[in-house]
Design an enzyme around this catalytic site. Structure first.
Site, short mmCIF file in Angstrom:
data_model
loop_
_atom_site.label_atom_id
_atom_site.label_comp_id
_atom_site.label_asym_id
_atom_site.label_seq_id
_atom_site.Cartn_x
_atom_site.Cartn_y
_atom_site.Cartn_z
N ASP A 93 80.80 30.69 48.52
CA ASP A 93 81.87 30.08 47.74
C ASP A 93 81.34 29.32 46.53
O ASP A 93 82.05 29.16 45.55
CB ASP A 93 82.69 29.15 48.63
N ARG A 106 92.03 24.11 46.29
CA ARG A 106 90.85 24.15 47.16
C ARG A 106 89.63 23.77 46.32
O ARG A 106 89.36 24.41 45.30
CB ARG A 106 90.68 25.52 47.81
N ASN A 163 79.04 28.09 51.95
CA ASN A 163 79.82 29.19 52.51
C ASN A 163 80.56 28.66 53.73
O ASN A 163 80.44 27.48 54.08
CB ASN A 163 78.91 30.38 52.87
N LYS A 164 81.32 29.52 54.37
CA LYS A 164 82.12 29.10 55.52
C LYS A 164 81.29 28.33 56.53
O LYS A 164 80.15 28.70 56.83
CB LYS A 164 82.74 30.33 56.18
N ARG A 198 92.48 34.10 50.63
CA ARG A 198 91.28 33.27 50.74
C ARG A 198 90.08 34.14 50.41
O ARG A 198 90.20 35.34 50.23
CB ARG A 198 91.15 32.61 52.12
N GLY A 199 88.93 33.49 50.30
CA GLY A 199 87.73 34.16 49.81
C GLY A 199 87.57 33.83 48.34
O GLY A 199 88.51 33.97 47.55
N ALA A 200 86.38 33.36 47.96
CA ALA A 200 86.18 32.83 46.61
C ALA A 200 86.60 33.79 45.49
O ALA A 200 87.35 33.40 44.59
CB ALA A 200 84.72 32.40 46.43
N GLN A 211 88.27 33.92 60.84
CA GLN A 211 88.26 34.97 59.82
C GLN A 211 87.46 36.19 60.25
O GLN A 211 87.78 37.32 59.88
CB GLN A 211 87.69 34.43 58.50
#
Length: 343
Positions: A233, A85, A243-244, A45-47, A192
């Site tokens: 993201d 995603r 973002n998150k 995960r993570g863009a 996270q």
């Protein structure tokens, strides 16, 4: 520093981020379907990391493609990866890059196409590491010496091919000689911050304190936080940042308390086709991520749940956007466009 993802003769190897911090385990994806599953299930995960995984997913998919209707097979590979995603634009950027390369080689021998796609996926990975180091260099000067940096979610080596975006800025500031420590929001519901950011920074012996998400305002008001640095993201043309989920709350608190709020992200995270963050699709994830923690129920059975994975921070709360090409400031419509066109 942890190796997030790597191409090997046996497949695409990535650290299983759902198992951290208790278990450091690696997963080998041997076909594009397994890469897609790893992205969807947040094994990776993570863009930026998702972008690298997608590039490698296209490459490994073509390794197993047959001679018949190669165009159709490549389309299916790309469509499968694109559906994993919806929010992180790096995913689509990487798929488009690989698809354009394939298109430029249409009609060439299959083995040549396969070899070139593997090489390109590896280039995407190496470029990402270099980009993250440049982001770190550009952002290090913005971090106040002797202060605490607050970060949300994980935008470190684990969220990229290596070094990190937000955590890359922190690493670069420390490498430049600054004495700083980090406060990491736990980042509910997937944790996270608690599971990944704290673990990652501990690996590098960077002083880190874990706080719950609802403590951020308390420490800002107390004057403990020198600045906030987060990843992204997707960033719209006007500087709105997806973002998150929870990032928006942190940004509002930072503005209220006079704390600089920086976003660290590569140019590939910019989506200048979107005029504002209202157009960014927000992924909705499963209710179980909210009602359960490590498989244990923390809410009554049948509880109604909403679980957006991201939120959008309006540009007015963003002090600066740190990229590999420099730092953008408001008005972002002008500064971001200028960075994109910079050689």
């Amino acid at each position: 520093m942890v190796e997030t993802i790597e191409w090997t003769p046996g497949g695409v190897v990535m650290i299983d981020q759902t198992r951290l911090p208790l278990h450091e385990e690696y997963v080998t994806c041997r076909n594009y379907e397994e890469v897609a599953t790893a992205i969807r299930d947040m094994i990776i995960r993570g863009a930026p990391a998702i972008g690298v995984a997608a590039a490698m997913g296209v490459a490994i998919g073509v390794q197993h493609a047959g001679d018949g209707d190669l165009d159709g097979q490549v389309d299916l590979i790309c469509e499968t990866l694109a559906k994993t995603r919806p929010t992180a634009v790096n995913l689509f950027w990487a798929i488009d890059r690989m698809k354009r390369l394939y298109g430029s080689m249409r009609g060439r021998p299959l083995e040549e196409i396969r070899s070139r796609l593997i090489a390109e996926a590896q280039i995407v990975r190496e470029e990402d590491i270099a980009i993250n180091r440049a982001i770190g260099r550009n952002g290090a000067a913005l971090v106040p010496d002797g202060k605490t940096v607050l970060t949300h979610c994980n935008a470190g080596a684990l969220a990229t091919a290596g070094y990190g975006t937000a955590l890359g800025v922190i690493r670069a500031a420390i490498e430049s000689g600054k004495k700083i420590d980090v406060f990491a929001d736990e980042t509910r519901p997937f944790l996270q911050g608690a599971r990944l950011t704290v673990w990652e920074l501990q690996q590098d012996s960077i002083p880190t304190t874990l706080i719950t998400d609802n403590m951020a305002g308390h420490f800002m008001k107390a004057g403990r936080i020198g600045c906030v640095v987060v990843g992204a993201d997707r960033i719209a043309a006007n500087g709105d940042v997806a973002n998150k989920v929870g990032t928006y709350s942190v940004a509002v608190l930072a503005k209220e308390n006079g704390v600089p709020f920086y976003v660290a992200a590569p140019i590939s995270t910019l989506d200048l086709t979107l005029s504002s963050g209202e157009q960014i699709p927000i992924e909705e994830r499963s209710a179980a991520e909210v009602t359960h923690v490590f498989g244990h129920a923390v809410a009554p059975a049948g509880t109604a749940v909403k679980n957006p994975a991201f939120d959008v921070t309006p540009a007015r709360y963003v002090t600066g956007i740190i990229t590999e090409k420099g730092v953008a400031h408001a008005p972002y419509e002008e500064s971001l466009k200028k960075l994109v066109t910079t050689k």
